[in-house]
Structure formats: structure tokens, C-alpha cells
Design an enzyme around this catalytic site. Structure first.
Site, mmCIF file in Angstrom:
data_model
loop_
_atom_site.group_PDB
_atom_site.id
_atom_site.type_symbol
_atom_site.label_atom_id
_atom_site.label_comp_id
_atom_site.label_asym_id
_atom_site.label_seq_id
_atom_site.Cartn_x
_atom_site.Cartn_y
_atom_site.Cartn_z
ATOM 1 N N THR A 163 32.388 45.096 26.618
ATOM 2 C CA THR A 163 31.515 44.735 27.738
ATOM 3 C C THR A 163 32.012 45.445 28.996
ATOM 4 O OG1 THR A 163 32.708 42.774 28.590
ATOM 5 C CG2 THR A 163 31.233 42.434 26.688
ATOM 6 N N ALA A 219 30.983 48.484 29.676
ATOM 7 C CA ALA A 219 31.301 49.789 29.068
ATOM 8 C C ALA A 219 30.858 50.962 29.931
ATOM 9 C CB ALA A 219 30.621 49.883 27.692
ATOM 10 N N GLY A 246 34.644 52.645 34.679
ATOM 11 C CA GLY A 246 36.031 52.187 34.835
ATOM 12 C C GLY A 246 36.806 51.942 33.553
ATOM 13 N N ILE A 247 37.484 50.804 33.520
ATOM 14 C CA ILE A 247 38.379 50.465 32.408
ATOM 15 C C ILE A 247 37.596 50.364 31.089
ATOM 16 C CG2 ILE A 247 39.894 48.627 31.523
ATOM 17 C CD1 ILE A 247 40.640 48.022 34.496
ATOM 18 N N GLY A 248 36.410 49.777 31.135
ATOM 19 C CA GLY A 248 35.602 49.599 29.918
ATOM 20 C C GLY A 248 35.207 50.925 29.301
ATOM 21 N N SER A 299 43.868 39.933 35.026
ATOM 22 C CA SER A 299 44.332 40.691 36.202
ATOM 23 C C SER A 299 45.700 40.171 36.633
ATOM 24 C CB SER A 299 43.338 40.474 37.349
ATOM 25 O OG SER A 299 43.838 41.020 38.543
ATOM 26 N N TYR A 306 37.887 34.536 42.067
ATOM 27 C CA TYR A 306 38.378 35.688 41.292
ATOM 28 C C TYR A 306 39.716 35.323 40.646
ATOM 29 C CZ TYR A 306 39.491 40.353 39.747
ATOM 30 O OH TYR A 306 39.819 41.424 38.943
HETATM 31 N N1 LIG Z 1 40.007 47.919 39.217
HETATM 32 C C1 LIG Z 1 41.010 47.052 39.438
HETATM 33 O O1 LIG Z 1 41.826 47.212 40.387
HETATM 34 C C2 LIG Z 1 41.166 45.861 38.514
HETATM 35 C C3 LIG Z 1 42.396 45.173 38.540
HETATM 36 C C4 LIG Z 1 42.577 44.075 37.702
HETATM 37 C C5 LIG Z 1 41.556 43.688 36.856
HETATM 38 N N2 LIG Z 1 40.376 44.365 36.842
HETATM 39 C C6 LIG Z 1 39.314 43.899 35.941
HETATM 40 O O2 LIG Z 1 38.972 44.952 35.067
HETATM 41 C C7 LIG Z 1 37.632 44.756 34.589
HETATM 42 C C8 LIG Z 1 36.875 46.057 34.671
HETATM 43 O O3 LIG Z 1 36.772 46.428 36.032
HETATM 44 P P1 LIG Z 1 36.767 47.945 36.530
HETATM 45 O O4 LIG Z 1 37.898 48.096 37.471
HETATM 46 O O5 LIG Z 1 36.615 48.877 35.402
HETATM 47 O O6 LIG Z 1 35.430 47.888 37.433
HETATM 48 P P2 LIG Z 1 34.108 48.767 37.445
HETATM 49 O O7 LIG Z 1 34.437 50.213 37.393
HETATM 50 O O8 LIG Z 1 33.315 48.255 38.615
HETATM 51 O O9 LIG Z 1 33.358 48.374 36.089
HETATM 52 C C9 LIG Z 1 32.812 47.086 35.899
HETATM 53 C C10 LIG Z 1 31.972 47.083 34.637
HETATM 54 O O10 LIG Z 1 31.435 45.761 34.453
HETATM 55 C C11 LIG Z 1 30.024 45.849 34.250
HETATM 56 N N3 LIG Z 1 29.378 44.645 34.735
HETATM 57 C C12 LIG Z 1 29.435 44.122 35.998
HETATM 58 N N4 LIG Z 1 28.660 43.027 36.091
HETATM 59 C C13 LIG Z 1 28.103 42.847 34.864
HETATM 60 C C14 LIG Z 1 27.203 41.895 34.330
HETATM 61 N N5 LIG Z 1 26.684 40.908 35.098
HETATM 62 N N6 LIG Z 1 26.833 41.979 33.040
HETATM 63 C C15 LIG Z 1 27.336 42.987 32.268
HETATM 64 N N7 LIG Z 1 28.186 43.925 32.716
HETATM 65 C C16 LIG Z 1 28.566 43.867 33.999
HETATM 66 C C17 LIG Z 1 29.617 47.103 35.021
HETATM 67 O O11 LIG Z 1 28.442 47.711 34.515
HETATM 68 P P3 LIG Z 1 26.931 47.491 35.057
HETATM 69 O O12 LIG Z 1 26.984 47.523 36.560
HETATM 70 O O13 LIG Z 1 26.184 48.621 34.438
HETATM 71 O O14 LIG Z 1 26.520 46.166 34.514
HETATM 72 C C18 LIG Z 1 30.797 48.035 34.713
HETATM 73 O O15 LIG Z 1 30.616 48.656 33.461
HETATM 74 C C19 LIG Z 1 37.039 43.626 35.448
HETATM 75 O O16 LIG Z 1 37.035 42.430 34.700
HETATM 76 C C20 LIG Z 1 38.010 43.514 36.618
HETATM 77 O O17 LIG Z 1 38.054 42.210 37.139
HETATM 78 C C21 LIG Z 1 40.161 45.446 37.651
#
Ligand SMILES: NC(=O)c1ccc[n+]([C@@H]2O[C@H](COP(=O)([O-])OP(=O)(O)OC[C@H]3O[C@@H](n4cnc5c(N)ncnc54)[C@H](OP(=O)(O)O)[C@@H]3O)[C@@H](O)[C@H]2O)c1
Length: 261
Positions: free
Chosen positions: A11, A13, A16-18, A141, A154
């Protein structure tokens, strides 16, 4: 889809990380089910992964804050006999005081970070347990170890995901099914831009790449430990320090950090 290869469902995907999880799992000969809201980005990633790795890729556009979308995806997991990996990664951040925040957005956060992963995990478990193998990665996180003004849900939802994963990993010991709470620190992705914060004053040493976060996660899964995976030595040390830091001090520090963003 080729039913001999193991299937990974990711999910969040589309970015970012996904997205990096998808690339790494495709390189490890997994078929993929890509889940996020933006169907166009998922289609582009599907073509790229199929061409580059020769695996089967399907897209599943869904908003996981919506109950019916989660139900449809849960049914799909239950009906996938080759399901081997579930990555509950979709997430977002906010930066408002609870009194001022949009109630709908806060509720969406609880749905996306807690209810959707819980329901998808429960749907995946019968298949994984029957196959006596597989893994569930819940992307939590470093924020799960702290609390913060202007960020209360969060931290709280990420703490739910971490503790949920630790309990489930203990419950599944000896079954062949692994569970991981992945706890990254600051990671370069679309996360902070979407959140509407200026992250430019976060020092360079605090940033990790999504590739190194995912690499640490997959290495820990292969080793079989630890359940709580904190990528990067600097964040391992920070988490150790947090365990002995008085709680009142944590609130002061995180509050100042968020207000300055
Ligand atoms: N980046 C950081 O510093 C960091 C640090 C610790 C933890 N995390 C965690 O890592 C995870 C991935 O984050 P990321 O950093 O890769 O952020 P990101 O680049 O913003 O990616 C977020 C992903 O989640 C999807 N998403 C958001 N809302 C959604 C919804 N309602 N239904 C389905 N998909 C949804 C987005 O796709 P769509 O917009 O296409 O739906 C996107 O693919 C998150 O859980 C975040 O809390 C991030």
C-alpha cells in the site's frame, strides 16, 4: 498473474518508501499488487516493473481511508493463495493542533494508519498461516517512540502500529510468518511536501534515502530479527536515548521542532 511466484501487496505504492519496496520485491521475483489512490502513477509503475523485472503486476487504485475500499482489498488478499508479503505503508502527516485540525483529516489518519493495516493484516493471515511462510511489514516511524504537540495523532497511530506488530510477532512465533514494525526517521520522499512543511532546515545527517530504509527492512526480515526495525545507526542511537529520556523533556523538544517547521 503467474501463480507460481509469491505475491507482494504494497500500500502507498505510488511514491516514496512504498515505491522502493515494489522495486526491491520485484527484483526478488515477486509478483506485485500495487495499492494507492493515484491509478495513473500505479499504471506507470506497473509497466516499468513488468518491463524491467519480468514479473506480473496488477494495480489496485483505492483510498484506504474508505471502508468499502479496504473491504475490497481485504477480500482480494483472502482470495490470493500465493500471497507472501503485505506491506502496510500508506500514510501521511499533519501539523495542526487538534483543536484547529480538520476532524475529517484526523479521522482519515486513524483509518489509514491503524484500521486499514489491522483489517488487511487479519485478512492476510489465514493465507500466510496456511502456507507456513510470509511476512507483514507495518511502516511505523521513529515518531512512535515519542509524542508531540501539533502531531498528536501521527505519533499515536504510529505507536499503535508498532505495538500491534510486536504483539502479533509474539503471537505468530513458530508459525513461519514474520511481522515487522519498520520505524524510519526522516526519509526523502513526498511525505513532507504533501504535509506542507518546509523541511529544508532539517540537518543533512538526519535524512535517509528510501532505498536504505527499504534495504534495512528487507535485510531484517531475511535475518528474522529484530521485529522493530529502526534503519540507520543514528536513529538506533536516538531510539536508545529516547528510552531513558524523561517524558516531559520529549514533549518540549518535539514541540519546538514542529513549531519551527
Ligand atoms: N518520509 C519520512 O520521513 C517518514 C518517516 C517515518 C515514517 N514514514 C512513513 O512511511 C510511510 C510512507 O511514507 P513516504 O515517506 O513514502 O511518503 P510519500 O512519498 O508521501 O508516499 C505516501 C504513499 O501513501 C499513499 N497514500 C496516501 N494516502 C493514501 C490513502 N488514503 N489511500 C491509499 N494510499 C494512500 C500515497 O499515494 P496516493 O497519493 O496515490 O494515494 C503514496 O503512495 C508512511 O506511513 C509514513 O508515515 C515516513
Amino acid at each position: 498473474m503467474n501463480d507460481v511466484r509469491p505475491l507482494a501487496v504494497v500500500t502507498g505504492a505510488s511514491a516514496g518508501i512504498g515505491k522502493v519496496f515494489c522495486e526491491r520485491l520485484a527484483a526478488r521475483r515477486h509478483d506485485l499488487l500495487l495499492v494507492a489512490r493515484d491509478g495513473n502513477r500505479l499504471q506507470a509503475l506497473k509497466q516499468e516493473l513488468e518491463q524491467r523485472y519480468g514479473v506480473g503486476v496488477e494495480v489496485f487504485p483505492a483510498d484506504l481511508t474508505v471502508d468499502t475500499d479496504v473491504s475490497l482489498l481485504a477480500e482480494t488478499l483472502t482470495r490470493s493463495p500465493n500471497l507472501a508479503v503485505l506491506v502496510n505503508n500508506a500514510g501521511f502527516g499533519t501539523r495542526d493542533a487538534l483543536a484547529d485540525a480538520s476532524p475529517a483529516r484526523q479521522e482519515a489518519m486513524l483509518q489509514l494508519h491503524a484500521m486499514a493495516p489491522m483489517r488487511l493484516t487479519q485478512a492476510a493471515l489465514p493465507v500466510l498461516l496456511k502456507n507456513k511462510r510470509g511476512a507483514i511489514v507495518n511502516v511505523s516511524s521513529v515518531a512512535s517512540f515519542v509524542f508531540s504537540p501539533n502531531n498528536v495523532n501521527y505519533c499515536a497511530t504510529k505507536a499503535y502500529l508498532r505495538v500491534f506488530s510486536e504483539g502479533l510477532a509474539a503471537e505468530l512465533a513458530g508459525t513461519g510468518v514474520r511481522v515487522q514494525a519498520l520505524c524510519p526517521g526522516f526519509t526523502r520522499s513526498e511525505f513532507h511536501r504533501r504535509m506542507g512543511v518546509d523541511a529544508s532546515d532539517i540537518p543533512g545527517w538526519m535524512w535517509m534515502s528510501a532505498a536504505s530504509v527499504v534495504g534495512a527492512s528487507l535485510a531484517a526480515l531475511e535475518r528474522g530479527w529484530p521485529v522493530v526495525c529502526v534503519p540507520g545507526l543514528r536513529y538506533k542511537l536516538i531510539v536508545l536515548l529516547l528510552r531513558v529520556t524523561p517524558r516531559w523533556l520529549i514533549g518540549r523538544v518535539t514541540g519546538r521542532r514542529i513549531r519551527s517547521m
